[in-house]
Scaffold this active site. Structure first.
Site, short mmCIF file in Angstrom:
data_model
loop_
_atom_site.label_atom_id
_atom_site.label_comp_id
_atom_site.label_asym_id
_atom_site.label_seq_id
_atom_site.Cartn_x
_atom_site.Cartn_y
_atom_site.Cartn_z
N ASN A 7 -0.88 -2.88 -15.68
CA ASN A 7 -2.10 -3.66 -15.87
C ASN A 7 -2.44 -4.37 -14.56
O ASN A 7 -1.63 -5.12 -14.02
CB ASN A 7 -1.88 -4.68 -16.99
CG ASN A 7 -3.13 -5.43 -17.37
OD1 ASN A 7 -3.88 -5.88 -16.51
ND2 ASN A 7 -3.35 -5.60 -18.67
N ASP A 9 -5.09 -6.43 -14.15
CA ASP A 9 -6.00 -7.55 -14.40
C ASP A 9 -5.78 -8.71 -13.44
O ASP A 9 -6.73 -9.35 -12.97
CB ASP A 9 -5.83 -8.08 -15.83
CG ASP A 9 -6.33 -7.13 -16.88
OD1 ASP A 9 -6.94 -6.10 -16.53
OD2 ASP A 9 -6.11 -7.40 -18.08
N HIS A 43 -8.37 -4.74 -18.70
CA HIS A 43 -8.93 -5.44 -19.86
C HIS A 43 -10.27 -6.02 -19.44
O HIS A 43 -10.33 -6.99 -18.69
CB HIS A 43 -7.98 -6.54 -20.32
CG HIS A 43 -8.46 -7.29 -21.52
ND1 HIS A 43 -7.71 -8.29 -22.12
CD2 HIS A 43 -9.60 -7.20 -22.27
CE1 HIS A 43 -8.37 -8.76 -23.17
NE2 HIS A 43 -9.53 -8.12 -23.26
N HIS A 50 -11.84 -11.75 -15.18
CA HIS A 50 -11.09 -11.10 -14.10
C HIS A 50 -11.66 -9.71 -13.80
O HIS A 50 -12.38 -9.55 -12.83
CB HIS A 50 -9.57 -11.07 -14.37
CG HIS A 50 -9.14 -10.78 -15.77
ND1 HIS A 50 -9.51 -9.65 -16.47
CD2 HIS A 50 -8.31 -11.47 -16.61
CE1 HIS A 50 -8.95 -9.65 -17.65
NE2 HIS A 50 -8.23 -10.75 -17.78
N GLU A 70 -8.57 -1.89 -22.30
CA GLU A 70 -8.40 -2.91 -23.34
C GLU A 70 -9.72 -3.63 -23.53
O GLU A 70 -10.38 -3.99 -22.55
CB GLU A 70 -7.31 -3.90 -22.94
CG GLU A 70 -5.92 -3.30 -22.91
CD GLU A 70 -4.84 -4.33 -22.63
OE1 GLU A 70 -3.67 -4.02 -22.87
OE2 GLU A 70 -5.18 -5.44 -22.17
N HIS A 191 3.23 -7.24 -23.22
CA HIS A 191 2.91 -8.66 -23.12
C HIS A 191 4.16 -9.49 -22.81
O HIS A 191 5.06 -9.60 -23.63
CB HIS A 191 2.24 -9.22 -24.37
CG HIS A 191 1.42 -10.45 -24.06
ND1 HIS A 191 0.14 -10.38 -23.55
CD2 HIS A 191 1.71 -11.76 -24.15
CE1 HIS A 191 -0.33 -11.60 -23.37
NE2 HIS A 191 0.60 -12.45 -23.71
N GLY A 213 1.98 -6.03 -16.58
CA GLY A 213 1.04 -6.42 -15.55
C GLY A 213 1.45 -7.63 -14.75
O GLY A 213 1.74 -7.55 -13.56
N HIS A 214 1.52 -8.79 -15.41
CA HIS A 214 1.70 -10.05 -14.69
C HIS A 214 2.96 -10.07 -13.85
O HIS A 214 2.94 -10.50 -12.68
CB HIS A 214 1.69 -11.22 -15.67
CG HIS A 214 1.69 -12.56 -15.01
ND1 HIS A 214 2.85 -13.24 -14.70
CD2 HIS A 214 0.67 -13.34 -14.56
CE1 HIS A 214 2.54 -14.38 -14.12
NE2 HIS A 214 1.23 -14.47 -14.01
#
Length: 241
Positions: A7, A9, A43, A50, A70, A191, A213-214
């Site tokens: 991800n 984002d 997303h 973002h 997403e 997540h 992602g993060h």
């Protein structure tokens, strides 16, 4: 063997802090591909906090692997999905005030509504996924919607304050994976997963993809995108099928 989808984002989050042109999430997506990501997630939120429309369009047009879009289940987002033709659409809940997605989509009791919403997407040949809690009622409802995938929310597991709580949340997710597979659904997890807690799923079979992602973007700030993605891909390559 499960695969990594990345991800991007939060590359866009950093860019939008200055409303500038960099860092470029499209470039990050390509670097992630080169480093071993088997797909890229974006997303497109209703508030465009973002990822922007041009990001979605450019990534969809230039990606060599799969793009996962997403989105909330709104008419606008469906129109965008039908125009962009991503590999997979993943429906997620959205709240304007949240920093990130806080929980799973409520599917139980909304099966007909969601099936009707997704019908034009499925007719176009676009696959769908539902981001849900590892709750038996939600998993069973997801099957009735007609989606090929579910993505089980791992945020409560990742945010657990104690080892006992983490173990309980992990066990709930594992049971969810087993039920979903029994019902014929493909299962992704996502997540809050990072380079440490993901090992809790090393020996869990039946998982198709890990959506991360993060933690990758956070490491990429220090080590570079390709190295951060390659390290996570190498971890997942050792996991059970």
């Amino acid at each position: 063997m499960p695969v990594l989808v990345v991800n991007v984002d939060h590359v866009a989050t950093l860019r939008q802090q200055r409303m500038g042109k960099e860092p470029e999430p499209v470039t990050a997506a390509h670097l992630a591909e080169l480093a071993g990501a088997r797909g890229i997630i974006v997303h497109l939120r209703e508030d465009r906090r973002h990822i922007q429309d041009r990001d979605v369009e450019m990534i969809a047009a230039t990606l060599n692997t799969r793009m996962h879009l997403e989105m909330a289940g709104t008419p606008e987002m469906r129109e965008i999905a039908l125009r962009i033709n991503p590999h997979i659409v993943c429906l997620v809940p959205e709240k304007r005030e949240e920093l990130t997605t806080e929980g799973g989509l409520v599917v139980a009791g909304r099966e007909k509504e969601l099936a009707a919403y997704l019908a034009p997407i499925h007719a176009r040949g676009i696959r769908s996924s539902l981001f849900i809690e590892a709750d038996p009622a939600q998993i069973r409802a997801a099957r009735n919607v007609g989606s090929e995938y579910v993505e089980l929310h791992t945020g409560h597991f990742a945010d657990a304050a104690t080892q006992d709580e983490m173990r309980r949340e992990r066990d709930k997710i594992v049971r969810g994976v087993e039920l979903a597979r029994t019902l014929g659904l493909k299962v992704n997890l996502g997540h809050g997963l990072n380079y440490t807690n993901i090992y809790e799923f090393k020996n869990v079979s039946g998982i198709s993809e890990y959506s991360i992602g993060h933690s990758i973007v956070s490491r990429a700030v220090l080590t570079g995108m390709e190295k951060a993605v390659a390290q996570m891909a190498a971890i997942i390559a050792t996991f059970s099928e």
